[in-house]
Design a protein around this motif. Sequence first.
Motif, PDB file in Angstrom:
ATOM      1  N   ALA A  42     -16.958 120.794 -12.984  1.00 17.06           N
ATOM      2  CA  ALA A  42     -17.045 119.659 -12.063  1.00 17.06           C
ATOM      3  C   ALA A  42     -15.692 119.391 -11.408  1.00 17.06           C
ATOM      4  N   ASP A  67     -18.066 118.215 -23.263  1.00 11.49           N
ATOM      5  CA  ASP A  67     -18.307 119.624 -22.939  1.00 11.49           C
ATOM      6  C   ASP A  67     -17.175 120.096 -22.025  1.00 11.49           C
ATOM      7  N   LYS A 122     -18.363 122.229 -18.826  1.00 15.07           N
ATOM      8  CA  LYS A 122     -19.071 121.459 -17.796  1.00 15.07           C
ATOM      9  C   LYS A 122     -18.103 120.567 -17.025  1.00 15.07           C
ATOM     10  N   SER A 126     -19.905 113.731 -12.032  1.00 15.92           N
ATOM     11  CA  SER A 126     -19.225 113.955 -13.308  1.00 15.92           C
ATOM     12  C   SER A 126     -20.166 114.600 -14.313  1.00 15.92           C
ATOM     13  N   MET A 127     -19.652 115.567 -15.054  1.00 13.30           N
ATOM     14  CA  MET A 127     -20.423 116.270 -16.087  1.00 13.30           C
ATOM     15  C   MET A 127     -19.508 116.523 -17.279  1.00 13.30           C
ATOM     16  N   GLY A 128     -20.084 116.558 -18.465  1.00  6.61           N
ATOM     17  CA  GLY A 128     -19.312 116.877 -19.659  1.00  6.61           C
ATOM     18  C   GLY A 128     -18.421 115.755 -20.132  1.00  6.61           C
ATOM     19  N   ASN A 138     -18.366 111.473 -21.479  1.00  5.70           N
ATOM     20  CA  ASN A 138     -19.099 110.287 -21.909  1.00  5.70           C
ATOM     21  C   ASN A 138     -18.103 109.198 -22.290  1.00  5.70           C
TER      22      ASN A 138
END
Length: 410
Positions: A66, A59, A62, A49-51, A53
Amino acid sequence: MKGEIINYNKSKIHVGLDIGNSKIACLIGQSVDNNNIQIKVLGFGQHISMGLNKGEVIDLHKLSNAISKAVEKAEEMAGLRISNITCNITGGLPFTKITCDNIEITNDIIKKEDVLNLLNLDKYKSKYEDYIQIRRKPKAFKIDYGQEVGNPIGLKSKTLTLEAINTYVNKNVISNLNKSIELCHLTVNQFYITPEINGISTMIKEERDLGAIIIDIGASLTSIGIYLKDSLIYSSFIKIGGIHITSDLVKGLGTESEEAEKLKILHGSTEVNQLDNFKNIDVNLINEKGELTSQNFPKSMLIGIIKPRVEELFELVIQNLKNSYPDYTKISKVIITGGTSNLNGISNIAKSYFNCNIRIGKPIGLLNAPDLLQSPSFSCLTGLVLKSSREQNNKWLYSFFKKLREYFFN
């Protein structure tokens, strides 16, 4: 997408996209004829996982990248391209709440319009102005003197009361999540919150009918849900998860996050036995000079770091239920799922707080699934596909009002 394109009956294809804080996972499944409790696995893919939280997009590009990579892997395995998905949502602390609304009836005879007006009534809209309602399901209709009825249309009464189960999600969170998915040229058929989906993938209908608590311990969030009479009647999220255990190991052992995560997966436990004081674990850590070195620690030390955090997690779950759903004590079964439920001994810790039957929830209803998918880590992903399949098999439309019209008026 590489590989040969296979022709499938599109009406039988269902795609789940689990957007989590540690991984993005995509599952392509095919419904089984005359069977709405199983799904045949065609394709599966995942990517770190990216981008994201705590379930919120930080993001767009990002996260979109993903998602694309996870989807491409699933497409390649299945031999087909997808355009529509069913997706989960965890960010912004979504919740489920039972509300009670009533209206006065003209001429004392309940009409179709009265029912629709009541179903569309949302007195809490101003109270939850940052949230939108993605689900509103009738729990019970009541006429004069609190008499509960099945279908109120045509009955004589001066008032009509509706107890409804409502699910709310944060407006901005769902909007940003949808934008990220659209960047992948995908369309979301429906969003679901994690507790609702996990109830489908980890429980049999009898458990959902009689009552069960479902707890999904994710990477940075833990979701709580209560099922009763085959409906999710309560849900909430708390900001604690497996990543906090990893962080404790980083601080307690002086190691890196990647090493701490590996230790948690391979040796993580909440129970100490006599041998753990003598069993050493080799840990890569950074010494005072900033150099990477190796050191042995007793396994009991690892457990001593993990156990307090797990206990804190269940204390927060209990506090949440006490504050918002005190009748949780009447529920006799708790199901724990999510990646952190793989910790050895976690069921016994939970039992000390709930004093009832505890079990680990693994995905059920999958055919031809790789072993990896049988893990609690993929309960939500499995549930998304099962839910999509069952909705179609039951010929329920995604539009809320169309479903209600079919339920009451056909």
